[in-house]
Design a protein around this motif. Structure first.
Motif, PDB file in Angstrom:
ATOM      1  N   HIS A  45     -29.724 -22.763  33.642  1.00 60.30           N
ATOM      2  CA  HIS A  45     -29.940 -21.255  33.639  1.00 60.30           C
ATOM      3  C   HIS A  45     -31.053 -20.690  32.674  1.00 60.30           C
ATOM      4  O   HIS A  45     -31.934 -19.897  32.900  1.00 60.30           O
ATOM      5  N   ALA A  46     -31.134 -21.261  31.355  1.00 60.65           N
ATOM      6  CA  ALA A  46     -31.898 -20.988  30.596  1.00 60.65           C
ATOM      7  C   ALA A  46     -33.480 -21.200  30.787  1.00 60.65           C
ATOM      8  O   ALA A  46     -34.137 -20.446  30.807  1.00 60.65           O
ATOM      9  N   VAL A  47     -33.640 -22.540  31.412  1.00 55.23           N
ATOM     10  CA  VAL A  47     -34.993 -22.734  31.906  1.00 55.23           C
ATOM     11  C   VAL A  47     -35.331 -22.300  33.164  1.00 55.23           C
ATOM     12  O   VAL A  47     -36.514 -21.533  33.454  1.00 55.23           O
ATOM     13  N   LYS A  48     -34.565 -22.329  34.102  1.00 61.98           N
ATOM     14  CA  LYS A  48     -35.100 -22.163  35.526  1.00 61.98           C
ATOM     15  C   LYS A  48     -34.918 -20.702  36.017  1.00 61.98           C
ATOM     16  O   LYS A  48     -35.714 -19.847  36.510  1.00 61.98           O
ATOM     17  N   VAL A  49     -33.883 -19.854  35.501  1.00 64.87           N
ATOM     18  CA  VAL A  49     -33.505 -18.709  35.607  1.00 64.87           C
ATOM     19  C   VAL A  49     -34.145 -17.723  34.807  1.00 64.87           C
ATOM     20  O   VAL A  49     -34.787 -16.738  34.900  1.00 64.87           O
ATOM     21  N   LEU A  50     -33.942 -17.849  33.370  1.00 63.95           N
ATOM     22  CA  LEU A  50     -34.153 -16.971  32.451  1.00 63.95           C
ATOM     23  C   LEU A  50     -35.711 -17.191  32.048  1.00 63.95           C
ATOM     24  O   LEU A  50     -36.259 -16.657  31.221  1.00 63.95           O
ATOM     25  N   ARG A  51     -36.172 -18.346  32.357  1.00 67.38           N
ATOM     26  CA  ARG A  51     -37.477 -18.972  31.928  1.00 67.38           C
ATOM     27  C   ARG A  51     -37.739 -18.975  30.467  1.00 67.38           C
ATOM     28  O   ARG A  51     -38.861 -18.653  29.972  1.00 67.38           O
ATOM     29  N   HIS A  52     -36.780 -19.365  29.847  1.00 63.33           N
ATOM     30  CA  HIS A  52     -36.866 -19.708  28.425  1.00 63.33           C
ATOM     31  C   HIS A  52     -37.860 -20.629  28.150  1.00 63.33           C
ATOM     32  O   HIS A  52     -37.932 -21.760  28.862  1.00 63.33           O
ATOM     33  N   LYS A  53     -38.513 -20.602  26.914  1.00 67.38           N
ATOM     34  CA  LYS A  53     -39.520 -21.583  26.580  1.00 67.38           C
ATOM     35  C   LYS A  53     -39.066 -22.125  25.276  1.00 67.38           C
ATOM     36  O   LYS A  53     -38.469 -21.495  24.620  1.00 67.38           O
ATOM     37  N   ASN A  54     -40.074 -23.180  24.641  1.00 65.81           N
ATOM     38  CA  ASN A  54     -39.786 -23.634  23.355  1.00 65.81           C
ATOM     39  C   ASN A  54     -39.870 -22.442  22.417  1.00 65.81           C
ATOM     40  O   ASN A  54     -40.790 -21.385  22.607  1.00 65.81           O
ATOM     41  N   ASN A  55     -39.143 -22.603  21.258  1.00 63.57           N
ATOM     42  CA  ASN A  55     -39.503 -21.402  20.111  1.00 63.57           C
ATOM     43  C   ASN A  55     -38.812 -20.007  20.603  1.00 63.57           C
ATOM     44  O   ASN A  55     -38.819 -19.081  19.756  1.00 63.57           O
ATOM     45  N   ASP A  56     -38.040 -19.874  21.756  1.00 64.46           N
ATOM     46  CA  ASP A  56     -37.564 -18.672  22.138  1.00 64.46           C
ATOM     47  C   ASP A  56     -35.942 -18.658  21.243  1.00 64.46           C
ATOM     48  O   ASP A  56     -35.343 -19.656  20.905  1.00 64.46           O
ATOM     49  N   PHE A  57     -35.698 -17.401  21.059  1.00 63.39           N
ATOM     50  CA  PHE A  57     -34.323 -17.541  20.168  1.00 63.39           C
ATOM     51  C   PHE A  57     -33.244 -16.841  21.157  1.00 63.39           C
ATOM     52  O   PHE A  57     -33.391 -16.200  22.200  1.00 63.39           O
ATOM     53  N   ILE A  58     -32.068 -17.519  21.170  1.00 62.53           N
ATOM     54  CA  ILE A  58     -31.087 -17.328  21.760  1.00 62.53           C
ATOM     55  C   ILE A  58     -29.778 -17.197  20.796  1.00 62.53           C
ATOM     56  O   ILE A  58     -29.777 -17.563  19.741  1.00 62.53           O
ATOM     57  N   SER A  59     -28.602 -16.606  21.635  1.00 62.38           N
ATOM     58  CA  SER A  59     -27.285 -16.660  21.010  1.00 62.38           C
ATOM     59  C   SER A  59     -26.369 -17.856  21.754  1.00 62.38           C
ATOM     60  O   SER A  59     -26.494 -18.064  22.733  1.00 62.38           O
ATOM     61  N   VAL A  60     -25.693 -18.329  20.969  1.00 58.97           N
ATOM     62  CA  VAL A  60     -24.570 -19.344  21.348  1.00 58.97           C
ATOM     63  C   VAL A  60     -23.254 -19.027  20.779  1.00 58.97           C
ATOM     64  O   VAL A  60     -23.008 -18.548  19.445  1.00 58.97           O
ATOM     65  N   VAL A  61     -22.245 -19.009  21.560  1.00 56.27           N
ATOM     66  CA  VAL A  61     -20.801 -18.750  21.035  1.00 56.27           C
ATOM     67  C   VAL A  61     -20.201 -20.030  21.570  1.00 56.27           C
ATOM     68  O   VAL A  61     -20.319 -20.605  22.706  1.00 56.27           O
ATOM     69  N   ASN A  62     -19.118 -20.369  20.916  1.00 58.77           N
ATOM     70  CA  ASN A  62     -18.078 -21.358  21.105  1.00 58.77           C
ATOM     71  C   ASN A  62     -16.789 -20.902  21.770  1.00 58.77           C
ATOM     72  O   ASN A  62     -15.887 -21.779  21.821  1.00 58.77           O
ATOM     73  N   GLY A  63     -16.778 -19.747  21.875  1.00 54.62           N
ATOM     74  CA  GLY A  63     -15.349 -19.334  22.321  1.00 54.62           C
ATOM     75  C   GLY A  63     -14.200 -19.269  21.533  1.00 54.62           C
ATOM     76  O   GLY A  63     -13.145 -19.051  21.908  1.00 54.62           O
ATOM     77  N   LYS A  64     -14.487 -19.796  20.002  1.00 53.07           N
ATOM     78  CA  LYS A  64     -13.489 -19.696  19.214  1.00 53.07           C
ATOM     79  C   LYS A  64     -13.795 -18.736  18.115  1.00 53.07           C
ATOM     80  O   LYS A  64     -13.565 -19.279  16.687  1.00 53.07           O
ATOM     81  N   GLY A  65     -14.818 -17.870  18.103  1.00 54.02           N
ATOM     82  CA  GLY A  65     -15.009 -16.974  17.219  1.00 54.02           C
ATOM     83  C   GLY A  65     -16.527 -17.083  16.501  1.00 54.02           C
ATOM     84  O   GLY A  65     -16.701 -16.371  15.415  1.00 54.02           O
ATOM     85  N   LEU A  66     -17.080 -18.348  16.863  1.00 55.24           N
ATOM     86  CA  LEU A  66     -18.234 -18.495  16.138  1.00 55.24           C
ATOM     87  C   LEU A  66     -19.433 -18.055  17.027  1.00 55.24           C
ATOM     88  O   LEU A  66     -19.659 -18.305  18.155  1.00 55.24           O
ATOM     89  N   LEU A  67     -20.127 -17.292  16.408  1.00 50.29           N
ATOM     90  CA  LEU A  67     -21.587 -16.615  17.062  1.00 50.29           C
ATOM     91  C   LEU A  67     -22.788 -17.448  16.260  1.00 50.29           C
ATOM     92  O   LEU A  67     -22.772 -17.259  14.970  1.00 50.29           O
ATOM     93  N   ALA A  68     -23.555 -18.257  16.948  1.00 50.87           N
ATOM     94  CA  ALA A  68     -24.898 -18.687  16.314  1.00 50.87           C
ATOM     95  C   ALA A  68     -26.010 -18.026  16.970  1.00 50.87           C
ATOM     96  O   ALA A  68     -26.177 -17.676  18.043  1.00 50.87           O
TER      97      ALA A  68
END
Lengths: 230, 230
Positions: free
Chosen positions: A23-46
């Motif tokens: 999804h990140a690479v093919k759909v959203l066309r993200h490249k190296n050095n792009d910033f993203i958010s990541v969640v673990n579903g247990k209250g951690l946001l990175a």
């Protein structure tokens, strides 16, 4: 910023799942050095940076993490409908609204007596990413209505909706988003009088959802919307 | 008592539609002399007796009629989504909750710019019978957002939900089931700042639906639930 799900965000360097990588690479066309958010579903946001934009296994570096506080409990106990399409709908919409706990129940008039939570986990994760929630709801094990209503760990504010005659309160007079609360929605054939009486003995407060006959899934979403926003 | 839909209940003797005749005779197993309810979707409720239980054309005799008063306006203006499955869902759930008017709109970020109401009429009628409403909602013609917001005949209590920054009120502080009211929900890409400003000039009150990003259909149902029950 795009949001991805990763069960473990313990290390500095992680990899997105195959699904999220694609999804990140093919759909959203993200490249190296792009910033993203990541969640673990247990209250951690990175906040993270893409190190290697690979459509099978994207490598990321976690830059900072933030702990989000545990949400107020908003529970939904319901008798799954015959149609799994409608059950998926309940899971998706309730998760968007911010439900924290699902309790699938078997009542006397239940149309469905088998239930497989695993089917719905994909919906939970997709909806988590979409909605911006930080906590994955728990889907508890399918259990008998009579076992559920005597559970000791439920919130004090326990509502049960039914369409039978009897003393019922207006949901707007009970719902309170600042408190832990749970609502119980019956099967298409409604709860039996015996079940309603048992719930009252166990300190559930019976409510009405108006004069219109709402389908199970509509009753679930309607009551959660009111409980979440009141 | 089973409920059927008949656009015209003017005469003493009427016939159910082919669809309702089949349902009455083949599914519900109705026989001659059974009593049924018939609604015309315009506030008329009739009690009738089956004279000839025919699966193609069931003849009924209207015994008594009752006029139900015009409901308080609960309007939903929304930008139809790309997926007609989700549009069907909006129409069905909103009708169950008791919406009286649908206004499909084209906004700047609309994903769908064509709309065929006829597709949704079956859903309206099926939901009317199921939910016990007496009034079929109106589906107004698709129109441009800018034409809609200057309409003079809208209720005074006009809400517009968006996700952009800006002064927004809590829906629970505005919604009031005793008043005529309408809510406007934007497209997936949200309203533009220009559209939001234009709506404010035209006395719409902007509201927030919380921190979670709700999909269009979830925003529609959530706001209607609150407006209907508050």
């Amino acid at each position: 910023m795009s949001t991805f799900y990763l069960r473990d965000i313990e290390n500095d360097i992680c990899h997105l799942s195959e699904n999220d990588s694609r999804h990140a690479v093919k759909v959203l066309r993200h490249k190296n050095n792009d910033f993203i958010s990541v969640v673990n579903g247990k209250g951690l946001l990175a906040k993270a940076k893409i190190i290697e934009a690979n459509p099978k296994k994207t490598k990321i570096k976690v830059l900072q993490t933030k702990k989000i506080k545990v949400p107020t409990i908003l529970g939904l106990a319901f008798c799954p409908t015959k149609s799994n399409e409608r059950n998926s709908f309940i899971i998706e919409k309730a998760t968007e609204i911010g439900v924290t706990d699902f309790y699938p129940l078997i009542a006397q008039n239940s149309e469905r007596r088998k239930w497989n939570s695993i089917k719905f986990e994909k919906i939970l994760i997709a909806t988590l990413k979409q909605s911006g929630n930080y906590w994955l709801p728990n889907i508890h094990k399918l259990e008998a209505f009579n076992d559920f209503i005597v559970r000791k760990e439920l919130p004090k504010l326990k509502l049960l909706a039914h369409c039978k005659e009897g003393k019922k309160q207006d949901i707007k007079n009970l719902a309170d988003a600042t408190k832990n609360q749970i609502v119980v929605i019956g099967p298409e054939g409604d709860f039996t009088l015996e079940e309603i009486n048992q719930s009252i003995i166990n300190k559930f407060q019976t409510i009405s959802l108006g004069d219109n006959r709402l389908r199970t899934e509509t009753a679930c979403i309607t009551s959660l919307a009111i409980m979440k926003f009141l």
